[in-house]
Design a protein around this motif. Structure first.
Motif, PDB file in Angstrom:
ATOM      1  N   TYR A   1       0.838  -1.126  -0.078  1.00 55.68           N
ATOM      2  CA  TYR A   1      -0.034   0.102   0.042  1.00 55.68           C
ATOM      3  C   TYR A   1       0.893   1.195  -0.163  1.00 55.68           C
ATOM      4  CZ  TYR A   1      -3.864   3.175   1.024  1.00 55.68           C
ATOM      5  OH  TYR A   1      -4.627   4.039   0.957  1.00 55.68           O
ATOM      6  N   GLU A   2       1.098   2.199  -1.145  1.00 54.03           N
ATOM      7  CA  GLU A   2       1.697   3.116  -1.171  1.00 54.03           C
ATOM      8  C   GLU A   2       3.228   2.874  -0.829  1.00 54.03           C
ATOM      9  OE1 GLU A   2      -0.034   6.820  -0.610  1.00 54.03           O
ATOM     10  OE2 GLU A   2      -1.816   6.580  -1.902  1.00 54.03           O
ATOM     11  N   GLY A   3       3.744   1.862  -1.221  1.00 53.21           N
ATOM     12  CA  GLY A   3       5.158   1.715  -0.768  1.00 53.21           C
ATOM     13  C   GLY A   3       5.402   0.843   0.337  1.00 53.21           C
ATOM     14  N   LEU A   4       4.222   0.774   1.310  1.00 50.52           N
ATOM     15  CA  LEU A   4       4.399  -0.103   2.575  1.00 50.52           C
ATOM     16  C   LEU A   4       3.990  -1.568   2.348  1.00 50.52           C
ATOM     17  CD1 LEU A   4       3.031   1.782   5.507  1.00 50.52           C
ATOM     18  CD2 LEU A   4       5.337   1.313   5.137  1.00 50.52           C
ATOM     19  N   LYS A   5       4.956  -2.436   2.694  1.00 50.94           N
ATOM     20  CA  LYS A   5       4.644  -3.995   2.453  1.00 50.94           C
ATOM     21  C   LYS A   5       3.378  -4.218   3.525  1.00 50.94           C
ATOM     22  CE  LYS A   5       6.358  -8.276   3.771  1.00 50.94           C
ATOM     23  NZ  LYS A   5       7.274  -9.134   4.706  1.00 50.94           N
ATOM     24  N   ILE A   6       2.541  -4.858   2.911  1.00 50.90           N
ATOM     25  CA  ILE A   6       1.278  -5.223   3.639  1.00 50.90           C
ATOM     26  C   ILE A   6       1.756  -6.648   4.345  1.00 50.90           C
ATOM     27  CG2 ILE A   6      -1.101  -6.090   3.722  1.00 50.90           C
ATOM     28  CD1 ILE A   6      -1.741  -4.145   1.338  1.00 50.90           C
ATOM     29  N   HIS A   7       1.563  -6.798   5.473  1.00 50.92           N
ATOM     30  CA  HIS A   7       1.973  -8.083   6.239  1.00 50.92           C
ATOM     31  C   HIS A   7       0.717  -9.083   6.077  1.00 50.92           C
ATOM     32  CE1 HIS A   7       5.135  -5.408   7.366  1.00 50.92           C
ATOM     33  NE2 HIS A   7       5.793  -6.585   7.693  1.00 50.92           N
ATOM     34  N   HIS A   8       1.144 -10.303   6.068  1.00 52.36           N
ATOM     35  CA  HIS A   8       0.143 -11.374   6.084  1.00 52.36           C
ATOM     36  C   HIS A   8      -0.660 -11.557   7.424  1.00 52.36           C
ATOM     37  CE1 HIS A   8       2.339 -12.243   2.554  1.00 52.36           C
ATOM     38  NE2 HIS A   8       1.259 -12.787   1.950  1.00 52.36           N
ATOM     39  N   GLY A   9       0.127 -11.121   8.518  1.00 46.51           N
ATOM     40  CA  GLY A   9      -0.363 -11.437   9.852  1.00 46.51           C
ATOM     41  C   GLY A   9       0.353 -10.711  10.956  1.00 46.51           C
ATOM     42  N   LEU A  10      -0.044 -10.520  12.115  1.00 46.39           N
ATOM     43  CA  LEU A  10       0.984 -10.056  13.299  1.00 46.39           C
ATOM     44  C   LEU A  10       2.003 -10.690  13.552  1.00 46.39           C
ATOM     45  CD1 LEU A  10      -1.934  -9.172  15.863  1.00 46.39           C
ATOM     46  CD2 LEU A  10      -0.395  -7.417  14.711  1.00 46.39           C
ATOM     47  N   THR A  11       1.848 -12.190  13.267  1.00 47.48           N
ATOM     48  CA  THR A  11       3.210 -12.878  13.570  1.00 47.48           C
ATOM     49  C   THR A  11       4.473 -12.364  12.843  1.00 47.48           C
ATOM     50  OG1 THR A  11       2.297 -14.422  12.360  1.00 47.48           O
ATOM     51  CG2 THR A  11       1.948 -14.680  14.614  1.00 47.48           C
ATOM     52  N   GLU A  12       3.856 -12.060  11.612  1.00 50.52           N
ATOM     53  CA  GLU A  12       5.110 -11.828  10.473  1.00 50.52           C
ATOM     54  C   GLU A  12       5.738 -10.559  10.770  1.00 50.52           C
ATOM     55  OE1 GLU A  12       3.549 -12.315   6.183  1.00 50.52           O
ATOM     56  OE2 GLU A  12       4.566 -10.531   6.194  1.00 50.52           O
ATOM     57  N   ILE A  13       5.117  -9.668  11.963  1.00 55.03           N
ATOM     58  CA  ILE A  13       5.689  -8.374  12.045  1.00 55.03           C
ATOM     59  C   ILE A  13       7.235  -8.783  13.045  1.00 55.03           C
ATOM     60  CG2 ILE A  13       5.510  -6.093  13.024  1.00 55.03           C
ATOM     61  CD1 ILE A  13       2.814  -6.364  11.973  1.00 55.03           C
ATOM     62  N   PRO A  14       8.322  -8.163  12.748  1.00 55.94           N
ATOM     63  CA  PRO A  14       9.446  -8.466  13.598  1.00 55.94           C
ATOM     64  C   PRO A  14       9.275  -7.993  15.012  1.00 55.94           C
ATOM     65  CG  PRO A  14       9.914  -6.758  11.771  1.00 55.94           C
ATOM     66  CD  PRO A  14       8.435  -7.553  11.705  1.00 55.94           C
ATOM     67  N   GLY A  15       9.201  -6.808  15.227  1.00 53.64           N
ATOM     68  CA  GLY A  15       9.148  -6.416  16.491  1.00 53.64           C
ATOM     69  C   GLY A  15       7.799  -6.309  17.153  1.00 53.64           C
ATOM     70  N   PRO A  16       7.721  -5.551  18.599  1.00 52.96           N
ATOM     71  CA  PRO A  16       6.305  -5.531  18.862  1.00 52.96           C
ATOM     72  C   PRO A  16       5.302  -4.529  18.276  1.00 52.96           C
ATOM     73  CG  PRO A  16       8.128  -4.076  20.201  1.00 52.96           C
ATOM     74  CD  PRO A  16       8.839  -4.752  19.159  1.00 52.96           C
ATOM     75  N   VAL A  17       3.960  -4.940  18.478  1.00 52.77           N
ATOM     76  CA  VAL A  17       3.020  -4.126  17.973  1.00 52.77           C
ATOM     77  C   VAL A  17       2.250  -3.597  19.367  1.00 52.77           C
ATOM     78  CG1 VAL A  17       0.960  -4.225  16.747  1.00 52.77           C
ATOM     79  CG2 VAL A  17       2.895  -5.182  15.809  1.00 52.77           C
TER      80      VAL A  17
END
Lengths: 487, 487
Positions: free
Chosen positions: A65-81
């Motif tokens: 989305y406008e240059g930002l990668k859309i992650h498939h799910g929360l677990t895919e995100i490296p750091g804390p959310v």
């Protein structure tokens, strides 16, 4: 005892301070189409504000989305959310909430509608299920059916057009739409916000939690609230009363009559409650009640700029005989007093103001306001406000009254009048409100709009009409009278 | 008897018709300086309108004003002079009036101030003297202390910016400034005038004469009046009643309280009179009372566009949940009924409108209004208005609610929404008012302003707020109810 209650509230309210300071935000339900509602409504504003450094769009389908990668799910995100903003269909939210718990998310904004407000048993059950998961996982929920948080300082927002500047007003709004219109109307009048919370169905965090928080928020000096209904009237009465003891609270209650109540039920699943009971609760707490978004902003402006008044005596000073008559009427109708100026004050004014086409009794109709702004500020305003019988001044002029050809002839006239008002109001020793009424032509609107910030920074409230100025000051006076009488 | 009174009035009112149709106009007090007040306020607009073919500036010193020769006196003018507009000092007016008599002038507008409104014995005596000369010479006077006549058809005007188009509204205004603001506010809302008369101190022609004239003026369908005081209350009551029997009269009374009365005395030398008595006179006559210039225009718009109503039941249809709650509140607060739609109507609506984020009970909150204007006009509006329980419709949307980035994304969206409203309102079988509330950003204001005339020509009243729409319709209904009961 009061002291310990205060500390208790402070402790409790600080509990939710973190929801305004997320280190990272995920937005669920973004797709890579440009016209994707969740993308441009919830994600794009965060990106445009550019304060939150870690923003993660989410969608099981992935993409960009406008240059930002859309992650498939929360677990895919490296750091804390820390915070997840949810724009996926209601039926899919329980699963996402479980993922939030697993990821250690602290707060969730449920933009998603289709919960208790559609008044079906299934939808209510779904809302309960989502809340249960959140409670067990230690997650706080805003919503469902809400816009969430606008906090310019930390970059949370739900509209690219909101002011990026912080200010002293806190705003809780049960309606997302009314939160947007409220912020835009306020911004246009020079008001900036500490925190705005659109809280919708309020399944978890509700008006009481948010009022308690704002009551002890050092960044908030004045609170405005748009509320459709409360679930626990007794707690609300107590919290409102405690909040008013710390700072002024302006309440706009939506859902007054039969049709209004029908709407609040469909809108935020709220029981509107009896109007008489609401009136009693607000009055007993010493809060101020208003009946429109515009009035909410009008009254807030008076609180922002004016010192506590001694009485309700107002001097009306302006240009225009007919406008002066209307000004006097509006002030008296609002409940202010427009006392006649003593003869010695009047004769001081007549010494340097042409008698024909002017009057001096209060209202004061003085052509100097237009033709000699300098002398006006130094003489007229000073003479009137030196009289102890005056607590406030309204400075007004019917800008549209200046015949078109006059303005055509003297292009600088408009700016001179407006600047003259600013200078006069600044020099005035008594609290002074300004109104340029009415403004229908675009050049008048633009001339006044372009100076709105100057007035605001100088601490001068500007009103769109005589009535709105008179009414705001009258409610301001009423608040201080009721405070003096211990509510 | 009634018939013969009618004829008497008609005969009498026709007596002053000539003052609106001067063959030639002289303006006294013009000097050749460009910033000459009388020149640019009274003469320039007449020249700019360009309808009156013979315009003669007057000044004993002679000279030239923008290419027009300034005559030294009336005798110097070759042909007849029907109307003289006077802007010379009060003390010099008796001499000029004598010259007017000698020249055979038929009517005089006394712009000049400094007569009875300054409340000195000398000034009152001067006014009496001027009136006496006029009476003996067969001249009718407007004023003193007034702006005179605006009649687009015959080219009389006191502002270059007024509309050059004629319309069905007649307006009498005791205040010059309030006549200017009233005309400008009305013009901006699409209203055009048959005749406007600013009549000031009313030493000769007064509110009764002018009401009688407008009552029988075939070019006037609706009358609005700003009045500060009347000298003959009994005559006024009778004339007002007779006028209301011919067409609706909307009255804005200036000078309500103590300070207001003080101002009307200084402004137009008027005794404001007791507010309760005024209320009684207006109610007994079956006229409509309003409390601001804006409200005056709001109510006039309803009369201009809406057929006589059967009842006070309104359907509120719009986009925005919070906005719908406020719409319901404003309608009920104004005294309208917002009846729940019967289940069969609701279920017709749910068939093609997504359930989440909408509601159907009245208010109807439908996203189609924005996302599918075509279907909205053909289906939603039609289904609701086919129900006999509805007398009116308010179509609304909170334009500012559409998050900035949405409008940025879809530049055509605003125009599509506004055009969709126009089409829907035109197709609506029930009288329909439209409001785009609030409009704070310039792009929204401009988008709506640019379409104002289209709505007006289509017979659709557009209101600046939900409250103003609800209030205007409520007063319109009240008027028709009181007519049915023979006032």
């Amino acid at each position: 005892l009061i002291h310990s209650i205060g500390r208790q509230i402070a402790a409790k309210s600080q509990d939710i301070d973190y929801i305004f300071h997320p280190r990272s935000v995920a937005v669920a339900g973004v797709s890579n189409e440009q016209e994707n509602l969740v993308g441009f409504t919830l994600l794009k504003p965060l990106m445009d504000f550019g304060v939150v450094s870690k923003i993660y769009p989410l969608n099981p389908k992935g993409g960009e989305y406008e240059g930002l990668k859309i992650h498939h799910g929360l677990t895919e995100i490296p750091g804390p959310v820390d915070h997840v903003i949810v724009g996926i269909p209601a039926s899919l939210t329980p699963q996402l909430m479980r993922e939030c718990v697993a990821k250690g998310v602290k707060a969730v904004t449920l933009f998603t509608s289709g919960f208790s407000e559609i008044q079906s048993r299934d939808a209510k059950r779904l809302e309960d299920e989502v809340l249960e998961i959140a409670r067990q996982g230690g997650i706080r929920i805003l919503g469902p059916n809400c816009m969430g948080i606008y906090c310019p300082k930390t970059g949370l927002t739900f509209d690219t057009g909101f002011s990026k500047e912080s200010g002293p007003v806190g705003f809780i709004a049960q309606s997302g739409g009314n939160s947007i219109t409220g912020i835009k109307v306020a911004n246009a009048r020079g008001i900036h916000f500490s925190k705005v919370i659109s809280y919708g169905n309020a399944c978890d965090l509700n008006e009481c939690d948010l009022l308690e928080y704002l009551a002890h928020d050092p960044e908030t000096e004045i609170i405005i609230a748009y509320i459709e209904g409360v679930k626990d009237g007794r707690r609300f009465s107590r919290v409102l009363k405690e909040t008013v003891e710390t700072k002024p609270v302006i309440i706009f209650k939506g859902g007054l009559g039969e049709a209004g109540a029908r709407s609040t039920a469909s809108h935020t699943g709220s029981l509107a409650g009896s109007d008489i009971i609401w009136d009693g609760i607000i009055r007993q707490a010493g809060a101020i009640r208003v009946y429109s978004v515009d009035e909410m902003v009008d009254v807030a402006l008076a609180f922002l700029h004016m010192p506590a008044p001694k009485g309700r005596n107002i001097a009306v000073i302006g240009a225009g005989g007919g406008a002066s008559v209307l000004a006097a009427d509006d002030c008296e109708r609002a409940g202010l007093r427009v006392p006649p100026l003593p003869p010695e004050i009047q004769s001081k004014l007549t010494k340097f103001t042409p008698e024909v086409g002017s009057f001096f009794k209060n209202p004061v109709d003085s052509q100097w306001i237009v033709h000699n702004p300098e002398q006006f500020a130094d003489a007229t305003i000073k003479i009137v406000s030196d009289w102890e019988g005056i607590d406030f001044i309204i400075l007004h002029t019917a800008l549209e009254m200046f015949v078109t050809q006059y303005l055509d002839l003297k292009q600088t006239m408009l700016d001179e009048i407006i600047d003259g008002f600013l200078e006069s109001a600044q020099k005035s020793p008594k609290p002074t409100a300004v109104t340029f009424h009415p403004m229908v032509s675009e050049r008048l609107q633009q001339a006044v709009n372009s100076k709105q910030q100057d007035f605001f920074r100088a601490g001068i409230p500007v009103y769109p009409s005589l009535w709105s100025a008179a009414n705001a000051i009258a409610k301001f006076v009423q608040y201080h009278n009721s405070s003096r009488n211990g509510h």
